[in-house]
Design a protein around this motif. Structure first.
Motif, short mmCIF file in Angstrom:
data_model
loop_
_atom_site.label_atom_id
_atom_site.label_comp_id
_atom_site.label_asym_id
_atom_site.label_seq_id
_atom_site.Cartn_x
_atom_site.Cartn_y
_atom_site.Cartn_z
N PHE A 1 0.38 -36.07 -6.12
CA PHE A 1 1.41 -37.20 -6.66
C PHE A 1 1.29 -38.08 -8.05
O PHE A 1 0.49 -39.09 -7.89
N GLU A 2 1.64 -37.64 -9.13
CA GLU A 2 1.39 -38.68 -10.69
C GLU A 2 2.46 -39.21 -10.82
O GLU A 2 1.60 -40.20 -12.06
N HIS A 3 3.39 -39.57 -10.68
CA HIS A 3 4.37 -40.62 -10.63
C HIS A 3 4.46 -41.91 -10.36
O HIS A 3 4.26 -42.14 -9.34
N ALA B 1 9.22 -46.49 -3.63
CA ALA B 1 9.87 -46.34 -2.80
C ALA B 1 11.47 -46.22 -2.74
O ALA B 1 12.32 -45.18 -2.24
N VAL B 2 11.57 -47.50 -3.42
CA VAL B 2 12.87 -48.00 -3.45
C VAL B 2 13.81 -46.77 -4.17
O VAL B 2 15.08 -46.73 -4.47
N ILE C 1 1.48 -43.35 -2.68
CA ILE C 1 0.69 -43.59 -1.38
C ILE C 1 2.36 -43.52 0.03
O ILE C 1 1.37 -42.65 1.17
N THR C 2 3.36 -43.33 -0.09
CA THR C 2 3.95 -42.95 0.70
C THR C 2 3.82 -41.68 0.47
O THR C 2 4.00 -40.76 2.03
N VAL C 3 3.82 -40.83 -0.01
CA VAL C 3 3.31 -38.81 -0.41
C VAL C 3 2.35 -39.03 1.23
O VAL C 3 2.41 -37.89 1.83
N ASP C 4 1.06 -39.95 0.50
CA ASP C 4 0.03 -39.81 1.32
C ASP C 4 0.69 -40.34 2.74
O ASP C 4 0.44 -38.99 3.61
#
Length: 790
Positions: free
Chosen positions: A620-622, A626-627, A742-745
């Motif tokens: 995920f490179e973007h 989270a918001v 971080i959220t995706v991880d």
């Protein structure tokens, strides 16, 4: 996959078919709540309320909750084991149950794979003729007992007669050839028609290879009936028919699906696995290893395949159990001996000549070819599947299969290399020519002097003869045919694997290059690249080795397997010294294919079908936060929440009915929005329904409380409904400024279903797995609405 078609399952599929997700019904309600105390949490050993803690179809499981459920169950058993001998024995049997389950999965999968191999071999031979001493014998077994076979025609005996010979009385001539041709097409159409009809009528989920769906199920998704008994029965029967029909497909991928069906059904014998989705997925991971073990006779390769390609969560304990199950399955298959040669696979080969460093260049060239073919195949196949989904073609699966089968049979019969089954073709191409070989691929000119005959039983370096040139032309045509027909065959509504067709394409290309290199060396011994290691008359180039390397390169290009593929090929051939060429070709193939797109064929089909699968290999490179991804967005209505007290049963039911969310955050109050916990929609509905039936005085006006102690109420007020027990008191939260990578991880590594977003303790919104997948699709300029399910 056309979901409107595929989700029509048989009405009688109840328990095994739906994977054990019990529906809540009036006949199965049990008293679990009372007005005097708080509602009980799901008991780890015995659910007080049927259906509580389970999931709807096409939903994602909560790994964290399932793991904690299993931990509580294990603690309870350990605590009781200290109190009595019976409890101690129960504890021991509980610990041993995983190994026993693995033993049963290995035995059942090995037996089924052996049966599939034998039946497919028999039906494939039936297209060519019949055994007069017993129609149940295949060609090889029929001629085993015959004393009238000759060395030149070892595959011919009076007991076996072709259809042309039976009908016309002679095996020679145009009429006999035409009769054989027509009977070949007839059997191909009959087998393919039976396969697609059985799939369509009884088990729609039995089509395809099954690996994309199994990857999705192992990531925590629920597809009821996909691993049920009907799917297993129909997939086993139709796999034999589909392979025997001569379609360009293999049985290796579907055998993974068959093994996982066996595992899912056997899980119902053990409470530990029946009632816990995360534990069941550990067993399914091991079953995927079993599938590859029986498909290729490669137990270690199977374990690595499950680890590298299929599994989402693979703890060390699962690694050991996978190895044990794969070993049992391989032993079972070896005991059945389906190929009659004491080998686990049809194309076992042993090369004797070593390879030279100079040969790395053509091996890398084969890797480049494999990568290009893999990238081209994926793009072409996905484009064809899109056409199938978006046009009227998808409404006629039976017609499509029959047309492709007729086209395949019509074009395949005249060429002996396309007429034979995929496994036989690969076996022929891997073959290292010996002095006793009568194959066309060994059609070299005979040596003029005795000093050039080579060592032992091996052939010396010799010039190509007429037979070899004919074989090369036929192979070149077979290569073009295989490349084109596999694109439209994979994804049809019959069981279809991709391993054998991909390996066949690579093996043909490798054999062509190998023969080219061999002839180049023969005529140019004095060239710098051949000097010193390839002297005249020496057997220095092995065309069969090139075929093996090409097969690995093409399979790697299509699936993007690396380590497991090299180990599978090593176990297939037993050639430890050829690992370096295999590694070089496989890595080159992956790098070249990745340059055109990082997705393998299974990931591409997962995306095509819109499954909610978070690919562990994808970066995920973007730089979003989270918001930016959470719901509700700024223009959306406020988030639907429950308060820990103050809401009535009627208000809660209205909120649930007016929304379609899978769960609701619980906050202190509408004003403060401070987070207390999270409640699943399914648990909420089942608990309220159960309380209305079983708990005295619960009506629409009753207060719903999620606190430990019920607040003081007026004497005439109905008793409150306490639901603290079904609330997750520690839901996962991130702050609004947490970076999305971080959220995706967190979602990937913990297997989360949803995550709540807070700011200074106040609830702002929610991020689900589907939100992340939609966001990633938007970044990649894909349609975000292609993600179908919650």
């Amino acid at each position: 996959m056309d979901w409107e078609f595929w989700t029509k399952q048989l009405d009688e599929e109840v328990l095994v078919e739906n994977g054990g997700y019990e529906e809540y019904s009036s006949s199965s309600r049990a008293a679990g709540m009372n007005g005097n105390g708080p509602a009980k949490l799901v008991d780890p050993l015995e659910d007080p309320v049927p259906g509580l803690g389970t999931y709807e179809d096409f939903n994602t499981i909560d790994w964290v909750r399932e793991k904690s459920k299993d931990r509580d169950r294990h603690r309870e058993i350990t605590k009781k084991s200290r109190q009595s001998t019976v409890a101690l024995l129960h504890s021991v049997s509980d610990a041993f149950s995983g190994w026993l389950l693995m033993l049963l999965v290995g035995l059942m999968s090995g037996a089924l794979a052996g049966g599939i191999d034998i039946a497919a071999h028999w039906l494939t031979d039936m297209k060519d003729g019949v055994c007069l001493i017993g129609f149940w014998f295949n060609h090889e077994h029929c001629c085993w007992t015959s004393n009238e076979t000759t060395f030149q025609e070892r595959d011919r005996c009076p007991q076996w007669q072709s259809w042309g010979e039976l009908i016309t009385g002679t095996s020679e001539g145009a009429f006999a050839y035409i009769m054989n041709y027509l009977m070949y097409i007839f059997w191909a159409l009959l087998f393919s028609f039976l396969a697609v009809t059985l799939v369509r009528a009884f088990a729609p989920y039995a089509c395809g290879s099954g690996i994309p769906e199994i990857k999705t199920i192992l990531s925590g998704f629920i597809i009821r009936g996909y691993l049920g008994k009907w799917t297993l029965i129909i997939k086993t029967i139709t796999l034999v028919l589909a392979v025997s029909s001569g379609l360009s497909l293999g049985k290796e991928g579907p055998l993974v699906h068959v093994a996982c069906c066996c595992a899912n059904i056997l899980c119902h014998l053990f409470t530990k696995y029946r009632k816990n989705e995360a534990k069941r997925r550990e067993v399914l991971s091991a079953a995927a290893a079993v599938g590859v073990s029986v498909a290729f006779g490669a137990p270690i390769g199977g374990v690595l395949f499950s680890l590298e390609e299929v599994s989402y969560y693979f703890p060390l304990k699962t690694l050991w159990r996978s190895f044990f199950a794969a070993l049992v399955a391989a032993f079972t298959l070896r005991s059945i001996n389906p190929f009659g040669n004491s080998r686990l696979v049809l194309f076992y080969v042993e090369f004797h000549a070593p390879w030279h460093l100079v040969e790395l260049a053509p091996f890398v060239l084969l890797g480049i070819f494999g990568g290009l073919w893999g990238a081209l195949f994926i793009k072409a196949n996905i484009a064809w599947c899109r056409i199938r989904k978006s046009t009227r073609l998808g409404h006629y699966p039976v017609t499509e299969v029959l047309v492709v089968a007729a086209l395949t049979a019509l074009l395949a019969y005249p060429n002996s290399y396309t007429r034979m089954s995929g496994a036989e073709l690969i076996s022929e191409l891997f073959n290292d020519c010996s002095l006793l070989d009568s194959s066309q691929l060994c059609g070299y000119k005979q040596p003029t002097n005795t000093s050039e005959t080579g060592v032992g039983n091996s052939l010396a370096d010799r010039p190509a003869g007429e037979g070899l040139y004919t074989a090369l032309w036929q192979l070149a045509l077979a290569l073009i045919f295989k490349m084109m027909i596999t694109v439209i065959t994979f994804g049809m509504k019959v069981p279809s694997g991709l391993f054998i067709p991909s390996m066949a394409v690579g093996a043909i290309a490798g054999r062509l290059l190998g023969v080219g290199m061999e002839q180049l060396a023969y005529y140019n011994h004095d060239w710098l690249i051949f000097k010193g290691w390839c002297s005249p008359g020496a057997d220095c180039i092995t065309p069969g080795l090139y075929a093996m390397v090409g097969a690995a390169a093409c399979l790697g290009g299509v699936t993007r397997m690396t380590v497991s593929l090299v180990v599978i090929m090593f176990e297939l051939t037993g050639g430890l010294e050829y690992i370096v060429p295999l590694m070089a070709a496989t890595m080159t193939s992956k790098w070249v294919a990745d340059a055109f797109g990082r997705e393998g064929i299974y990931e591409a089909h997962i995306r095509l079908n819109g499954y909610p699968f978070l690919e562990p290999k994808e970066e995920f490179e973007h730089s979003s936060l989270a918001v930016d991804v959470m719901r509700p967005r700024r223009s959306d209505p406020a988030l639907a929440v429950l308060t820990q007290e103050g809401m009535t049963v009627g208000e809660v039911e209205t909120l649930v009915e007016s929304t379609h969310y899978s769960g609701f955050p619980v906050v202190v109050s509408q004003e403060s929005q401070r987070l207390v916990g999270f409640v699943l929609r399914r648990d909420l509905l089942i608990s309220i329904d159960n309380a209305r039936k079983r708990q005295e005085g619960i009506v629409s006006a009753s207060q719903v409380v999620f606190t430990e102690h019920a607040p003081a109420q007026a004497p005439e007020a109905p008793p409150p409904l306490r639901l603290r027990g079904i609330m997750d008191l520690s839901p996962f939260t991130v702050t609004d400024h947490t970076p999305m990578d971080i959220t995706v991880d967190i979602f990937r590594k913990l297997g989360l279903r949803q995550c709540l977003v807070t700011h200074n303790g106040r609830l702002l919104g929610i991020i689900t797995k589907k939100d992340i997948l939609k966001h990633m699709a938007q970044i990649a300029n894909r349609d975000p609405d292609s993600i179908l399910f919650n």
